[in-house]
Scaffold this active site. Structure first.
Site, mmCIF file in Angstrom:
data_model
loop_
_atom_site.group_PDB
_atom_site.id
_atom_site.type_symbol
_atom_site.label_atom_id
_atom_site.label_comp_id
_atom_site.label_asym_id
_atom_site.label_seq_id
_atom_site.Cartn_x
_atom_site.Cartn_y
_atom_site.Cartn_z
ATOM 1 N N SER A 619 11.334 -14.951 -36.113
ATOM 2 C CA SER A 619 12.476 -15.785 -35.764
ATOM 3 C C SER A 619 12.830 -15.563 -34.290
ATOM 4 C CB SER A 619 13.654 -15.479 -36.685
ATOM 5 O OG SER A 619 14.659 -16.451 -36.553
ATOM 6 N N ASP A 710 10.156 -23.803 -44.139
ATOM 7 C CA ASP A 710 11.200 -23.272 -43.263
ATOM 8 C C ASP A 710 12.100 -24.399 -42.759
ATOM 9 O OD1 ASP A 710 12.729 -21.906 -41.412
ATOM 10 O OD2 ASP A 710 11.033 -20.959 -40.403
ATOM 11 N N HIS A 742 11.993 -19.469 -44.291
ATOM 12 C CA HIS A 742 12.044 -18.764 -43.009
ATOM 13 C C HIS A 742 11.666 -17.285 -43.130
ATOM 14 C CE1 HIS A 742 13.114 -18.400 -38.838
ATOM 15 N NE2 HIS A 742 14.048 -17.502 -39.065
#
Length: 765
Positions: A619, A710, A742
């Site tokens: 991320s 995601d 995610h």
């Protein structure tokens, strides 16, 4: 308590080791680490023998601390754990004499309803089983922001949060029913799609609006709480103390579909996002008495109109106070997570609900903590019963710089005390409070989770000295290889000075204080010896934190011979609000410089060699990894990214949190600049803040791990960057997990990710 290896669960077992010899050996080692259980939840209930009983998947009998018996030698585990097959959530009653088991059965197809079953268990028997029809509500929310299950004080009623029922969709086709209406299922008919229904983004895909329901455990009937406005999503429900007028109230949290701080009518993603305005409401429970006479039946009353965020409501055991957490700092600044505050209001039920006094600040937001002092509250919830016997001392778990600790808060004085050892590198988590007994779990990079128990020996003067922690042996055995690796792991917290490049900037003092990094190695790195290859591990967020707790995956990497450096760059949680806020509007620059400074400290101490450094992140950690291999191409031999942010200008139009793109690129000005149709100027700023602006400078092989489902950083963002690297002749490896979101945390996907990470690191370092 839950002793659940991450490799188990609703998914199938770990895949068989690959045929490649080296990969097969690494796969077997990772499987051994996946066998180490985690300890996530526990509750306490009185035993017929006077002991405290902890029950979830295993039973543990142990004496109450302070009664003269050593828990380490007088505890008893049941011989085998019991898997609660099909259980989505397990919630004990306040007395511990009953247990609610929620069973959400996933629909067989998109158009078939979700089946919900509520089971009430007593000692050795099923007391009641309630099958909730799909026309009443959908699946029960069992995790995340909206989760909330609460037993009434007499343990007859249960309030919980579930999806509102589906809306009937138009049936089209030729066949007609006897009443002249088209009937679904008849030949030549089909159900239309209907209007698009907006959801709350990542982790809530396809979920309908959460509402509150109450089940009667005697009759088995279930009723919805009526009157909640259509634009509110409800969650975190608790029962209020019984009122003198006979009406029983529920207190809950609600979020508006309209994001007030960003002035947009859309639902912005909720997962990990504490900057969503929310408030506490009260309403009469549907199965009790009449409603208050000063408002329409069922209309909820807003209790926290003067504060932009209020959640995790809890009542003191004597019913005198309502306490709650607030993420006001996040809501007002736009940061997705920030330093929280704790508030308290004197409770008076019945007709006086509308005249509650203003909430009082108990623990304010800490801007700049002392060198070793309390840095502020970094927690998102409490236990269902977080109180000591005095009715005024609240216990909670919170980040404290790079560790996680247990603290007590006195409601009257606001005094915050750390109850876990200051000289320990371990991170702690509070599991249960029973009378004045505390059950907790502690772990560190070389020590898997251990159970701890403590007893408060003095209610007159609560202090850290009043709690003496004892170990509870757990019946978990490790393989000889794993045990050898764990026993050799060395870890310490490094203090990192602020980069000299910040010297000309005007910064608050808290942003000038040192930050931290956690250094983990496969043994002490001795002077003059060859240090192991180093892997920088960068957390996401960016307003998150890498804690010192145990991780199977990272212990596996240490077992392969790598040292790890977890960098808590400025902007991380746990270091005060000034340090956190200084990153807003400076991503791709300040966080990059902090990471490079931490690397310089490690190299200067001889803990790593400059030609054997890799970097890994997910991320925002993937965003940083991609930036580092572009901005500092000669300092890393490879990069590995999991669902990385690579191009904010393309992400802004498809992510569930476009506000993140504005806030992290522009800082607090993003609150006013936010637009659902970004201008060319905005898109240019997003691009310049992104790793893709430096793609031409990348020189190293890169591996991508991407979740196809995601919603936070859609898979196209990582794929675009991977294709750009390939077009420039660089080696790229891409693994796409078709069913992952995610986090990429499905057991098989998590396993495959790290066995490939290990092999990739071995190859290039």
């Amino acid at each position: 308590m839950e002793l659940a290896p991450a490799i188990l669960g609703s998914n199938s077992a770990a895949p068989q080791a690959p045929q490649d010899r080296q990969l097969a050996k690494q796969s077997e080692l990772l499987q051994s680490f996946f066998g180490i259980p985690s300890i996530d939840k526990a509750w306490a209930s009185p035993s017929p023998r006077g002991n405290a009983k902890r029950n979830f998947m295993s039973h543990l009998y142990l004496p109450e601390a302070g009664h003269g018996l050593d828990p380490a030698t007088n505890c008893h585990w049941s011989p085998f754990p019991i898997q609660l097959t099909g259980a989505s959530l397990v919630v004990p009653s306040p007395s511990g004499s009953k247990v609610l088991v929620v069973c959400n059965t996933e629909p067989a197809s998109k158009d078939s309803p979700c089946s919900v079953k509520l089971q009430i268990w007593g000692p050795m028997q099923l007391l009641k089983e309630v099958h909730v029809p799909s026309k009443l509500h959908g699946s029960v929310y069992t995790d995340g922001w909206f989760e909330g299950v609460s037993w009434s004080h007499d343990e007859r009623f249960i309030a919980y949060v579930a999806e509102e029922p589906p809306v009937d969709r138009q049936v089209f086709g030729q066949a007609m029913g006897k009443d002249g209406q088209k009937q679904e299922g008849e030949a030549g008919t089909w159900k239309g799609q209907g209007d698009w229904v907006e959801d709350w983004g990542e982790c809530y895909a396809g979920k309908r609006r959460p509402l509150i329901y109450v089940a009667d455990t005697n009759s088995g009937s279930v009723q919805a709480v009526e009157g909640i406005p259509q634009d509110l999503s409800a969650g975190q429900v608790v029962w209020a103390p019984s009122s003198s007028e006979g009406t029983q109230y529920l207190v809950f949290v609600a979020w508006s579909s309209f994001a007030d701080n960003f002035k947009t009518p859309r639902k912005l993603g909720m997962k990990y996002c504490y900057n969503r305005p929310c408030a506490l409401y009260a309403t009469a429970a549907p199965m009790f008495g009449s409603h208050s006479s000063d408002r329409s039946p069922g209309a909820p009353l807003k209790l926290t109109a003067t504060i932009s965020s209020a959640f995790s409501p809890r009542f003191s055991p004597d019913g005198e106070f309502l306490v709650f957490l607030s993420a006001k700092a996040a809501v007002d600044s736009g940061a997705h997570c920030a330093t929280n505050s704790l508030h308290c209001v004197k409770w008076s039920g019945g007709d006086s609900l509308g005249t509650l006094p203003p909430a009082r600040d108990v623990v304010p937001v800490i801007s700049r903590p002392d060198a070793k002092g309390f840095p502020g509250l970094y927690c998102s919830t409490f236990l269902s019963h977080p109180w000591l016997y005095d009715n005024r001392t609240l216990l909670l778990t919170s980040a404290w710089r790079s560790t996680q600790v247990i603290v007590s808060v006195n409601l009257e004085s606001g005094e915050v005390l750390r109850l876990t050892p200051e000289d320990s590198i371990s991170s702690w988590s509070l599991l249960s409070v029973f009378k004045n007994n505390l059950l907790a779990v502690a772990s560190n990079p070389g020590s898997p989770p251990d159970l701890k128990i403590a007893y408060c020996s003095s209610m007159e003067k609560i202090s850290d000295a009043a709690f003496q922690w004892s170990d509870i042996p757990t019946p978990v055995e490790h393989t000889e290889e794993v045990q050898s690796i764990l026993s050799s792991i060395s870890s310490r917290i490094l203090q990192i000075p602020v980069p000299s490049s910040d010297g000309n900037e005007i910064l608050p003092q808290g942003a000038k204080d040192p930050f931290e990094a956690v250094f983990v190695s496969p043994g002490e790195v001795k002077e003059g010896s060859e240090p192991p290859p180093l892997v920088l591990v960068l957390h996401g967020g960016p307003h998150s934190v890498s804690l010192t707790g145990f991780s199977r995956n990272y212990a596996f990497l240490v077992g392969l011979g790598f040292s790890l450096l977890h960098v808590n760059y400025r902007g991380s949680l746990g270091f005060g609000e000034e340090a956190l806020q200084c990153l807003l509007g400076n991503i791709g620059r300040r966080d990059v410089n902090d990471v490079l400074t931490a690397l310089d400290v490690v190299l200067a101490e001889g803990l790593a060699k400059p030609d054997k450094v890799a970097v890994v992140g997910g991320s925002h950690g993937g965003f940083l990894t991609s930036h580092l291999i572009g901005q500092a191409p000669g300092r890393f031999v490879t990069g590995i990214v999991r669902n990385p942010v690579c191009n904010i200008s393309s992400m802004v139009g498809i992510t569930d949190i476009p506000d993140w793109c504005y806030m992290e690129s522009y800082g607090k000005a993003g609150l006013d600049l936010y637009d659902e149709a970004p201008s060319v100027k905005h898109l240019g700023a997003f691009y310049q803040a992104s790793p893709i602006a430096h793609v031409d400078k990348v020189q190293v092989p890169t591996m991508f791990l991407l979740g196809a489902q995601d919603r936070r950083v859609p898979v196209s963002n990582g794929l675009q960057y991977a294709q750009a690297l390939r077009a420039r002749g660089l080696e790229v490896k891409v693994i796409v997990f078709p069913d992952d979101i995610h986090a990429i945390d499905r057991p098989q996907s998590d396993f495959e990710s790290f066995v490939n990470i290990g092999a990739w690191l071995k190859r290039f370092t």
